[in-house]
Scaffold this active site. Sequence first.
Site, PDB file in Angstrom:
ATOM      1  N   SER A   1       0.890  -1.178   0.000  1.00 38.88           N
ATOM      2  CA  SER A   1       0.000   0.000   0.000  1.00 38.88           C
ATOM      3  C   SER A   1       0.914   1.211   0.000  1.00 38.88           C
ATOM      4  O   SER A   1       2.096   1.105   0.373  1.00 38.88           O
ATOM      5  CB  SER A   1      -0.834   0.005   1.288  1.00 38.88           C
TER       6      SER A   1
ATOM      7  N   TYR B   1      -1.895  -0.707  10.720  1.00 36.60           N
ATOM      8  CA  TYR B   1      -1.850  -0.907   9.266  1.00 36.60           C
ATOM      9  C   TYR B   1      -0.537  -0.377   8.691  1.00 36.60           C
ATOM     10  O   TYR B   1       0.161  -1.063   7.947  1.00 36.60           O
ATOM     11  CB  TYR B   1      -3.054  -0.189   8.631  1.00 36.60           C
TER      12      TYR B   1
HETATM   13  P1  NAD Z   1     -10.960  -6.732   0.708  1.00 46.08           P
HETATM   14  O1  NAD Z   1     -11.490  -6.543   2.068  1.00 46.08           O
HETATM   15  O2  NAD Z   1     -11.854  -6.524  -0.473  1.00 46.08           O
HETATM   16  O3  NAD Z   1     -10.311  -8.196   0.561  1.00 46.08           O
HETATM   17  C1  NAD Z   1      -9.541  -8.756   1.588  1.00 46.08           C
HETATM   18  C2  NAD Z   1      -9.361 -10.236   1.310  1.00 46.08           C
HETATM   19  O4  NAD Z   1      -8.621 -10.798   2.408  1.00 46.08           O
HETATM   20  C3  NAD Z   1     -10.670 -11.004   1.232  1.00 46.08           C
HETATM   21  O5  NAD Z   1     -10.585 -12.042   0.272  1.00 46.08           O
HETATM   22  C4  NAD Z   1     -10.800 -11.606   2.629  1.00 46.08           C
HETATM   23  O6  NAD Z   1     -11.594 -12.774   2.676  1.00 46.08           O
HETATM   24  C5  NAD Z   1      -9.354 -11.917   2.925  1.00 46.08           C
HETATM   25  N1  NAD Z   1      -9.117 -12.069   4.363  1.00 46.08           N
HETATM   26  C6  NAD Z   1      -9.436 -11.191   5.357  1.00 46.08           C
HETATM   27  N2  NAD Z   1      -9.092 -11.714   6.543  1.00 46.08           N
HETATM   28  C7  NAD Z   1      -8.553 -12.928   6.291  1.00 46.08           C
HETATM   29  C8  NAD Z   1      -8.034 -13.961   7.107  1.00 46.08           C
HETATM   30  N3  NAD Z   1      -7.975 -13.856   8.441  1.00 46.08           N
HETATM   31  N4  NAD Z   1      -7.578 -15.090   6.508  1.00 46.08           N
HETATM   32  C9  NAD Z   1      -7.639 -15.237   5.160  1.00 46.08           C
HETATM   33  N5  NAD Z   1      -8.118 -14.290   4.343  1.00 46.08           N
HETATM   34  C10 NAD Z   1      -8.568 -13.163   4.900  1.00 46.08           C
HETATM   35  O7  NAD Z   1      -9.694  -5.761   0.634  1.00 46.08           O
HETATM   36  P2  NAD Z   1      -8.817  -5.188  -0.596  1.00 46.08           P
HETATM   37  O8  NAD Z   1      -9.009  -3.735  -0.625  1.00 46.08           O
HETATM   38  O9  NAD Z   1      -9.005  -5.997  -1.822  1.00 46.08           O
HETATM   39  O10 NAD Z   1      -7.362  -5.420   0.020  1.00 46.08           O
HETATM   40  C11 NAD Z   1      -6.470  -6.415  -0.446  1.00 46.08           C
HETATM   41  C12 NAD Z   1      -5.059  -6.008  -0.067  1.00 46.08           C
HETATM   42  O11 NAD Z   1      -4.723  -4.781  -0.724  1.00 46.08           O
HETATM   43  C13 NAD Z   1      -4.865  -5.744   1.428  1.00 46.08           C
HETATM   44  O12 NAD Z   1      -3.603  -6.223   1.824  1.00 46.08           O
HETATM   45  C14 NAD Z   1      -4.899  -4.231   1.522  1.00 46.08           C
HETATM   46  O13 NAD Z   1      -4.172  -3.757   2.618  1.00 46.08           O
HETATM   47  C15 NAD Z   1      -4.237  -3.856   0.219  1.00 46.08           C
HETATM   48  N6  NAD Z   1      -4.533  -2.500  -0.256  1.00 46.08           N
HETATM   49  C16 NAD Z   1      -5.810  -2.084  -0.451  1.00 46.08           C
HETATM   50  C17 NAD Z   1      -6.044  -0.793  -0.906  1.00 46.08           C
HETATM   51  C18 NAD Z   1      -7.423  -0.257  -1.159  1.00 46.08           C
HETATM   52  O14 NAD Z   1      -7.543   0.971  -1.359  1.00 46.08           O
HETATM   53  N7  NAD Z   1      -8.453  -1.072  -1.202  1.00 46.08           N
HETATM   54  C19 NAD Z   1      -4.967   0.059  -1.166  1.00 46.08           C
HETATM   55  C20 NAD Z   1      -3.669  -0.412  -0.959  1.00 46.08           C
HETATM   56  C21 NAD Z   1      -3.460  -1.690  -0.507  1.00 46.08           C
END
Ligand code: NAD
Length: 261
Positions: A143, A156
């Site tokens: 991120s 985070y």
């Molecule tokens: P999301 O909430 O849509 O997806 C998260 C995924 O992680 C889901 O498939 C969920 O089932 C899984 N998960 C959660 N807890 C879990 C556990 N205990 N065991 C196994 N799986 C688990 O989130 P996202 O936005 O797609 O985020 C995905 C990654 O991208 C994360 O690491 C997040 O920090 C990173 N990220 C997101 C953004 C954003 O703006 N959305 C920006 C930068 C980085």
Amino acid sequence: MTFENKRILITGSTSGIGLAIAKVFAKQNATVILNGLGTIDEIKTIIADLSSQTSGLVVHYDADLTDPVAIQGMMDKVQRDLGTIDILINNAGMQFVSPIESLPKEKWDQIIALNLSSSFHTIQHCLPLMREKGWGRIINIVSTHGLVASVNKSAYVASKHGLIGLTKVVALETAEENITCNALCPGWVLTPLVEKQIKTKAEVGHKTIEEATYELLAEKQPSLKFVDPADIGEFCVFLCSEAASQITGAALPMDGGWTAR
Ligand code: NAD
């Protein structure tokens, strides 16, 4: 490059960014190994949808990635069923917004376990398999918060900064081995993780969702546009190509200018 004989494990791929990455690799006919939370029906639907777009195999392996024993169990099962893992994408993650004084201790532990330690465990398992084959790609979905901080996101930001450190060490330890390890650092992506933050912003500030969305983008992301999760998938495909063989140990922003400020 063809991905037809590649096996790719994407953690947290039942939603958001992970699911989008899975779709892109399914279209490349890779063997796609999903992981993530969801009901049996939700997971069946995802597998059916991806399977309809690929000649490759699509499977899901259950594991709560905050639990090292569950991670070990999942990795052992994948290895037993599929033999090896060529590409590992550590994507599962969670957010919790709170000033540090009121951040529940168990939330700190959970976020560090999921966002940071789970990647250590999966990498530790996959590296010997990649070394045996003389090829491997590891991408950690970090991120912008791995590069810069924001208030109220101590766990985070700490976990994501830590994940960039882990990425660099793995890259150095594998530098001569045809294995790369990189950190991809997206800015705002419209997924359930961010939708929750927009909803809270709207509620607390008595704003509409549209107003809260604009404010969220304007505060950090100069492009004023969300990063498309499918584009993150395409970036991962490039990082897995031979053309990217000399990109390793890098923290690569994809953030509409967020970290240029
Ligand atoms: P999301 O909430 O849509 O997806 C998260 C995924 O992680 C889901 O498939 C969920 O089932 C899984 N998960 C959660 N807890 C879990 C556990 N205990 N065991 C196994 N799986 C688990 O989130 P996202 O936005 O797609 O985020 C995905 C990654 O991208 C994360 O690491 C997040 O920090 C990173 N990220 C997101 C953004 C954003 O703006 N959305 C920006 C930068 C980085």
